[in-house]
Write a protein that holds these residues in place. Structure first.
Motif, mmCIF file in Angstrom:
data_model
loop_
_atom_site.group_PDB
_atom_site.id
_atom_site.type_symbol
_atom_site.label_atom_id
_atom_site.label_comp_id
_atom_site.label_asym_id
_atom_site.label_seq_id
_atom_site.Cartn_x
_atom_site.Cartn_y
_atom_site.Cartn_z
ATOM 1 N N LEU B 255 3.947 -2.019 -10.215
ATOM 2 C CA LEU B 255 3.557 -0.723 -9.443
ATOM 3 C C LEU B 255 2.263 -0.662 -9.190
ATOM 4 N N SER B 256 1.169 -1.883 -9.739
ATOM 5 C CA SER B 256 -0.096 -1.784 -9.333
ATOM 6 C C SER B 256 -0.478 -2.353 -7.661
ATOM 7 N N TRP B 257 -2.100 -1.991 -6.695
ATOM 8 C CA TRP B 257 -1.608 -1.439 -5.485
ATOM 9 C C TRP B 257 -1.612 -2.896 -5.562
ATOM 10 N N HIS B 258 -1.962 -4.222 -5.855
ATOM 11 C CA HIS B 258 -1.914 -5.704 -5.418
ATOM 12 C C HIS B 258 -0.113 -5.846 -4.652
ATOM 13 N N MET B 259 0.705 -5.329 -5.558
ATOM 14 C CA MET B 259 2.224 -5.221 -5.273
ATOM 15 C C MET B 259 2.390 -4.126 -4.086
ATOM 16 N N SER B 260 1.823 -3.110 -3.521
ATOM 17 C CA SER B 260 1.726 -2.875 -2.252
ATOM 18 C C SER B 260 0.856 -3.174 -1.014
ATOM 19 N N GLY B 261 0.110 -3.822 -0.801
ATOM 20 C CA GLY B 261 -0.697 -4.297 -0.044
ATOM 21 C C GLY B 261 0.416 -5.800 -0.014
ATOM 22 N N GLU B 262 0.829 -6.621 -1.336
ATOM 23 C CA GLU B 262 1.703 -7.461 -0.688
ATOM 24 C C GLU B 262 3.021 -7.286 0.743
ATOM 25 N N ILE B 263 3.803 -5.904 0.131
ATOM 26 C CA ILE B 263 5.009 -5.726 0.769
ATOM 27 C C ILE B 263 4.379 -5.585 2.581
#
Lengths: 306, 329
Positions: B255-263
């Motif tokens: 759920l972290s914003w790094h995941m958002s960034g990765e996608i």
């Protein structure tokens, strides 16, 4: 909750709010003047904290470290602006988000490469260590109190800078109409670099001050960055006044929520369930606050032209 | 055949390569490559979801990790209850866990759809920079909630000890699970192609280009954008459920914003708005992580440099570089 505890937590909330303001002021200034969303603002906060910790460790003086934090962050900000950010002003927000996200990856890994993955520790200077007795007999850490005072002074200084000086007139003019002030002969490129470096210096200063309360480590800027986003969404993007009101609001609501919700739930639940539910809900409280503000005032509490 | 564009040829090549990959990996006795390719397919599907909002609809969501994580937790929670033989809820009616992927997917899609609806309802009232920050903030809210909610592991995450079941397929074999994920990825790509060429897709693209014009012809841009945002979130949520099954583990980091960034990075690397952009981007991202991650622990430094270079100098991503500018906007 007793009155003394409430008052202490109120001060903690204000101290938190003041540091958020130092972050949010730079973000909102950069957005207001240049129309840029800068995710790497948290990295500048981190650079400030690392610079302070490194200089304080080398010289033994927290004060030199504090100066170093502002200088290092402002200098890093200027370099970033000239090399990368300047190319992004004409781009859409998606490009700005991606490029500044790339900067986060570069700066965080670079920092980890130089300083390692272990957190550094920064001691509060001796003169500010220990508690002070507030009127009413409540002991409170001097260091936290000084953060509130310093943050308040910085807010005042920022207000005077923007309202009373020639640079401030140019910044306000830049917010109102970029083409026009360029046509009037103001060197807009230099102005942008100065504004960015100013915001960066404030972020670095905040990082150094908080660094002495928490540990100095890679990634420390990211949670603060996201809270600063919440602050400027609540306050109204581009408004320094809105940022100040919203940061104090967010700081106080978050701090009081974390302390009081578990005990409030404890009134009608068993203590262990109350503390876990209370802490989960309180971690979401400021986002709920943001949602409520968005429903009633989608442009934020203080709209950009207000 | 002569009329095929370079982009279509590339798409056909990517399709065939993904189908052939496990056979090649088995032939050269490197089954690990199948796991890597499974990651590609799953992240690609998450990217296909984001691409619908971002590329077609112009909605710069920096919070898609929320849907990815909700999908993942849906899978994790259902599976862990099934493994422990404890019901999720006993009153007012009984809800039991399950290890059937079909049910898990359905729950993951519905749950992430509801979350996307709520987040979209609030954040689509705004646009531009506000939208970016608000989607980011709501995703972060769920992240902190997952960390502080102790029932399902909190900060430590939640393990699924046995991979869930899908009809008669042996999901524990790398092949079986890979083809399930690949099938869903192509399903997602097919769905976005269909949507993009439909009346809805036309309305969505005009919502991106000119909202006033869209309202002038009698379509409410808000409803169109909200629908696209929900479908987008559902696809990313399904990818999250698969990701949980791949790792047999769910944690707040989904759920972290790094995941958002990765996608978002893999959508950009591949090419925003391109049908196969997310897949191409996922291939590059995973290869990059595999190759550079093996050489240095500071591989994200180089990822940052590459991303910066792509944003500043190579707009249109890899498919844009190979196939040239195809979009007229």
């Amino acid at each position: 909750m007793t009155a003394a505890l409430f008052f202490e937590q109120l001060l903690n909330g204000m101290q938190f709010g003041v540091t958020l303001f130092l972050m949010a002021a730079g973000l909102t200034l950069v957005f207001g003047v240049m129309g840029l969303i800068n995710l790497a603002h948290g990295s500048l906060y981190m650079i400030g904290a690392f610079a302070c910790a490194a200089v304080a460790a080398a010289t033994g003086s927290f004060w030199l470290g504090l100066v170093a934090s502002i200088v290092a962050a402002a200098f890093a900000g200027a370099i970033i602006e000239v090399s990368v950010i300047r190319r992004l002003y004409d781009r859409d927000h998606l490009d700005q988000v991606l490029a500044t996200f790339a900067l986060i990856l570069i700066i965080s890994e670079g920092c980890r490469f130089v300083f390692g993955s272990f957190p550094l520790f920064l001691d509060v200077p001796a003169i500010l260590a220990g508690p002070v007795i507030l009127p009413g007999g409540l002991p409170y850490p001097i260091y936290r109190l000084s953060i509130i005072v310093v943050g308040g002074l910085v807010a005042l200084g920022l207000y005077l800078l923007i309202a009373k000086t020639r640079l401030g007139i140019r910044i306000r003019a830049g917010e109102a109409d970029r083409e026009m002030i360029a046509a009037l002969g103001v060197d807009i490129r230099t102005l942008y670099t100065i504004v960015f470096a100013l915001g960066a210096g404030l972020a670095g200063f905040a990082g150094a001050m908080v660094g002495a309360l928490q540990s100095v480590q890679v990634g420390m800027g990211e949670p603060v960055l996201i809270l600063a986003f919440v602050v400027i969404v609540i306050g109204g993007i581009g408004s320094i006044k809105g940022a100040l009101i919203a940061s104090i609001l967010v700081g106080v609501v978050d701090t009081l929520g974390r302390v009081s919700l578990p005990s409030m739930f404890g009134l009608f639940m068993d203590p262990s369930a109350a503390s876990s539910i209370g802490s989960s809900i309180s971690s979401m409280l400021i986002y709920v606050l943001m949602a409520v503000v968005l429903i009633f005032k989608p442009e934020g509490l203080v709209s950009q032209n207000g | 055949m002569a009329s095929l564009s370079r982009e279509s040829i590339l798409n056909i090549f990517l399709t065939l390569a993904m189908v052939a990959l496990p056979f090649v990996a088995t032939a050269i006795d490197e089954p690990f490559y199948i796991t890597l390719a499974t990651r590609v397919a799953i992240l690609g599907l998450a990217g296909v979801g984001l691409n619908l909002a971002l590329g077609t609809g112009g909605l710069v969501s920096f919070g898609h990790a929320a849907f990815f994580g909700v999908g993942g937790y849906a899978a994790g929670i259902l599976a862990s209850h099934a493994l422990n033989y404890t019901p999720i809820m006993e009153s007012p009616f009984l809800i039991e866990g399950t290890n059937q992927m079909l049910i898990i997917w359905l729950v993951a899609i519905i749950a992430s759809g509801i979350v996307a609806y709520l987040i979209g309802l609030l954040s689509l009232r705004t646009s531009g920079v506000y939208f970016i920050m608000i989607t980011l903030a709501f995703a972060q809210m769920l992240y902190y909630f997952a960390i502080s909610w102790p029932a399902y592991g909190g900060e430590d995450g939640l393990s699924i000890y046995v991979r869930n079941a899908f009809l008669g397929v042996n999901t524990l074999a790398p092949h079986g699970f890979y083809f399930i994920c690949l099938g869903l990825l192509f399903g997602g790509i097919f769905l976005s192609a269909t949507l993009k060429n439909s009346r809805f897709g036309a309305a969505l693209q005009s919502a991106r280009q000119n909202e006033e014009r869209l309202s002038a012809v009698g379509v409410r841009p808000f409803n169109i954008k909200l629908t696209a945002f929900v479908i987008s979130g559902m696809m990313t949520g399904l990818a999250g459920a698969l990701f949980a099954d791949l790792n047999r583990f769910v944690s707040p980091s989904m759920l972290s914003w790094h995941m958002s960034g990765e996608i978002m990075i893999l959508v950009i690397l591949g090419g925003v708005g391109r049908l196969y952009g997310p897949l191409a981007g996922a291939i590059i991202y995973i290869l990059f992580e595999f190759i550079f991650g093996g050489m240095t622990e500071h591989w994200q430094f180089f990822l940052g440099l590459v991303l910066l270079g792509v944003v500043l100098f190579a707009r249109g991503g890899v498919i844009g570089l190979i196939a040239g500018r195809a979009r007229h906007d």
